[in-house]
Write an enzyme that holds these catalytic residues in place. Sequence first.
Site, short mmCIF file in Angstrom:
data_model
loop_
_atom_site.label_atom_id
_atom_site.label_comp_id
_atom_site.label_asym_id
_atom_site.label_seq_id
_atom_site.Cartn_x
_atom_site.Cartn_y
_atom_site.Cartn_z
N GLU A 6 0.80 -1.49 0.05
CA GLU A 6 -0.09 0.03 -0.05
C GLU A 6 0.91 1.32 -0.03
O GLU A 6 1.40 1.44 1.11
CB GLU A 6 -1.04 0.15 1.17
CG GLU A 6 -1.78 1.48 1.25
CD GLU A 6 -2.70 1.35 2.40
OE1 GLU A 6 -3.30 2.39 2.73
OE2 GLU A 6 -2.86 0.43 3.39
N LYS B 6 -7.84 -15.17 16.19
CA LYS B 6 -8.01 -14.67 15.00
C LYS B 6 -9.61 -14.51 14.88
O LYS B 6 -9.93 -14.51 13.42
CB LYS B 6 -7.69 -15.89 13.94
CG LYS B 6 -6.04 -16.12 13.94
CD LYS B 6 -5.92 -17.42 13.04
CE LYS B 6 -3.96 -17.58 13.10
NZ LYS B 6 -3.96 -18.44 14.22
N ASP C 113 2.25 -14.21 12.73
CA ASP C 113 1.06 -14.68 12.19
C ASP C 113 0.17 -13.61 11.73
O ASP C 113 -0.42 -12.88 12.31
CB ASP C 113 0.21 -15.43 13.05
CG ASP C 113 -0.88 -16.41 12.27
OD1 ASP C 113 -1.21 -15.89 11.46
OD2 ASP C 113 -1.37 -17.41 13.01
N HIS D 271 -2.58 10.11 -1.50
CA HIS D 271 -2.54 8.93 -1.99
C HIS D 271 -2.68 9.16 -3.55
O HIS D 271 -1.94 8.15 -3.96
CB HIS D 271 -3.92 8.50 -1.61
CG HIS D 271 -3.86 7.42 -0.42
ND1 HIS D 271 -3.76 6.34 -0.52
CD2 HIS D 271 -4.02 7.82 1.03
CE1 HIS D 271 -3.80 5.77 0.79
NE2 HIS D 271 -3.89 6.52 1.65
#
Length: 585
Positions: A264, A396, A472, A570
């Site tokens: 990104e 998670k 993770d 951006h």
Amino acid sequence: MEATRLSSTKPVQALKPRKTVSFDEDPLTKVSDALPLPLYLTNAVFFTLFFSVVYFLLSSWREKIRTSTPLHVVNSSEIVAILAFFASFIYLMAFFGIDFVQSLVFRPLPDVWISEDEEENEVLLCKEDARKVPCGQALDCSLPPLPAQAPIVSAQKVFDEKAVTVLTEEDEEIIKSVVAGTIPSYSLESKLGDCKRAAAIRREALQRLTGKSLAGLPLEGLDYESILGQCCEMPIGYVQIPVGIAGPLLLNGREFSVPMATTEGCLVASTNRGCKAIHLSGGATSVLLKDGMTRAPVVRFGTAKRAADLKLYLEDPINFETLSVVFNRSSRFGRLQGIKCAIAGKNLYMRFTCSTGDAMGMNMVSKGVQNVLDFLQTDFPDMDVLGISGNFCSDKKPAAVNWIEGRGKSVVCEAIIKGDVVRKVLKTSVESLVELNMLKNLTGSAMAGVLGGFNAHASNIVSAVYIATGQDPAQNVESSHCITMMEAVNDGKGLHVSVTMPSIEVGTVGGGTQLASQSACLNLLGVKGASKEVPGANSRTLATIVAGAVLAGELSLMSALAAGQLVKSHMKYNRSNKDVSKASS
């Protein structure tokens, strides 16, 4: 590894294949081709024959025993049945699938290619320090295959453009077997004993099966031995993710250059601006509030009363010492901290919390929980363990229990940003930031009904740091739980900003942290591996760095929003200037 250069002054000697045993000199001929019936029908016939004659012989012998007839007296039908029994038994024992016999007949020779002029001295095409290198590396799968009788050689530009790949005839046969389904793709590492060669063969087989090229997916540059049984199964290469550096981040009096792996645009630049504002204002302070990984099995009883009995037993302080001894047997570093229970009818959820040293600790706590469950079966034999994880952990998934109780490392990080830094570096004002934070991160998040998401983009920074340091990535879900607070201080001349993150789940040993790239990023932060002085110190430091980087990212993005610069930045940093239509495929 550098491949051997082929000398320009001396021609390379032609290579010829050694003679191997084959049927009609056809390497594709199979033993099953000689059968009068298809393979599956042949197996079915022998199965039926075996069980039929067994039934016949047992019935015959039972009748002889009933009539007191000697068993060694046999008639012609029994002789035929005995012969059929041995024939079918030998077939089924020696072969349950013709490929076993074929593998014995066609066992490949250790070295397939020898020189015409030097039959005694085998030529090694690839070597490093006189050690033989596995064939099948640097495979360029976009090239068309050469005839099967010739060695398949492909060259690929890899860093110094010296890497040369050689696929032997043996490799080609294995690829064909994988494509045909006679060799499972997942078993290549165990069969070949060479992880990189297995990845190259699996990659080529996949291309042939799908008809799709993997030319853009790198094969070279990864230690495939290091991921075996730990990080990834059935590898065919690896994905490249750029790593940028934000900082220096001045945190608790120390400077850290924070690695961020992301695709990104503008993310690293924005976080870097936040680090600059923090540094110019004297740095940030981060405090670890709690450190404990959780696992919550679910068990079931015949009645709710029995479930309540176990709940009371587990939460009784008198029993905690005994349970701790049982739990702590699983690891040198895993130490039970507490057990909290919740009942749903006759089902009991037990949330174990323990310290895990420098490891993230999921496996460690799971082993300790299993020890306790085995111990409890003695006093609660009617306990039915439904699962080692009952989602009361919670892993998670966004969960209120993690937001309230915490999981992993609970951290709070704060800084006071000077008013002139807010104006000159962040291009906004203290009043604008405080108002926007209240309306966006607090009120807006409440309107959306978020769970632990009272922030601008904490998950952006958490994910980037996690990928760079071998954590993770899926645990970004709960690790990004964060509430960002801003208020004016010093009569409105300064900005107090803080992030509170109750469930940062990180480790500096195990999993992806041992891979070369991720290990290098941990080394950059000074938290590589286990702490030799204080167990768990490195993972706790990493958690505070994550919180500090989130603080910088929140500060910069909120400033861009308050100043109306988000779209402009951006468009500048998150858009490619390349003419895609002219770019080479």
